[in-house]
Design a protein around this motif. Structure first.
Motif, PDB file in Angstrom:
ATOM      1  N   ARG A 127      47.186  44.321  33.006  1.00  0.00           N
ATOM      2  CA  ARG A 127      46.718  45.694  32.864  1.00  0.00           C
ATOM      3  C   ARG A 127      47.804  46.641  32.349  1.00  0.00           C
ATOM      4  O   ARG A 127      47.500  47.642  31.702  1.00  0.00           O
ATOM      5  N   HIS A 128      49.067  46.343  32.660  1.00  0.00           N
ATOM      6  CA  HIS A 128      50.143  47.273  32.321  1.00  0.00           C
ATOM      7  C   HIS A 128      50.990  46.818  31.136  1.00  0.00           C
ATOM      8  O   HIS A 128      51.721  47.635  30.557  1.00  0.00           O
ATOM      9  N   ASP A 142      51.165  44.004  37.793  1.00  0.00           N
ATOM     10  CA  ASP A 142      50.299  43.158  36.969  1.00  0.00           C
ATOM     11  C   ASP A 142      50.552  43.424  35.485  1.00  0.00           C
ATOM     12  O   ASP A 142      50.367  44.547  35.012  1.00  0.00           O
ATOM     13  N   TRP A 181      44.715  38.192  36.611  1.00  0.00           N
ATOM     14  CA  TRP A 181      45.908  38.890  37.068  1.00  0.00           C
ATOM     15  C   TRP A 181      47.129  38.244  36.440  1.00  0.00           C
ATOM     16  O   TRP A 181      47.144  37.043  36.180  1.00  0.00           O
TER      17      TRP A 181
END
Length: 208
Positions: A145-146, A142, A189
């Motif tokens: 988030r990263h 994802d 996402w």
């Protein structure tokens, strides 16, 4: 459109896998059989996934033997409708013991973010697959988030590890960020290697 571009497609058959589905076994099998019959002459269809990640708590409650018997019966029935396609179940680590014996290949969704852990687990999956080919049916990261740079680096080494470990194939999740679940768009996402408006991310180049 896929056939015109030389793409082979695996179709996920939709049924109520997050409910007490054994109560509706005959109805479910009739409906997914009709889906296979409807696509029997579609040249781009390479095969089918009969379910994906049945919840582990549900499998334990219903009994893994009964659930596996349902999947194996589904394979038998669907092959009677179209024996020219490949059939598998999209398994995952939480129910790795739920491996249908009559699938054409072993398919596992794997989301691990440490290279050595991926290497060890793919090796374990080869043992679970026994004499069947192993396909990683989902992998990715994802970018929400990263971040897109970490996503690009990660999917590159994930792809190297999966194929370097002898997998027969893999499905990257996913091509675009445009994704739906239960009819609802998933906007929090970013697993795609291109954005929802089709702008390539760095991962589009790194995975290529």
């Amino acid at each position: 459109a896929c056939h015109e571009r030389g793409l082979a497609v695996f179709v996920s058959l939709k049924w109520e896998s997050n409910t007490d589905f054994l109560r509706a076994e005959e109805d479910i099998l009739a409906r997914i059989s009709a889906d296979v019959v409807a696509l029997r002459n579609a040249p781009a269809v390479a095969g089918y996934f009969i379910g994906n990640e049945i919840p582990a708590t549900l499998v334990r409650w219903m009994g893994w033997g009964r659930v596996r018997a349902f999947l194996e019966r589904a394979f038998q029935i669907l092959r009677q409708q179209d024996a020219s396609r490949l059939y598998a179940y999209g398994n995952y680590p939480s129910t790795e013991y739920l491996q249908p014996r009559n699938a054409d290949f072993a398919a596992f969704n794997v989301y691990l973010e440490e290279r050595e852990a991926v290497r060890r687990y793919v090796r374990r999956l080869h043992h679970l697959a026994n004499d069947h080919p192993l396909v990683i049916s989902e992998y990715g990261l994802d970018s929400v988030r990263h971040g897109e740079v970490v996503q690009a680096d990660t999917v590159a080494w994930l792809t190297e590890e999966i194929f370097g470990s002898g997998a027969a194939g893999a499905f990257l999740f996913s091509y675009t960020d445009e994704w739906f679940n239960g009819g609802r768009p998933m906007t929090d996402w970013g697993f795609g290697i291109v954005s929802a408006d089709r702008v390539p991310k760095p991962s589009a180049s790194s995975v290529a």
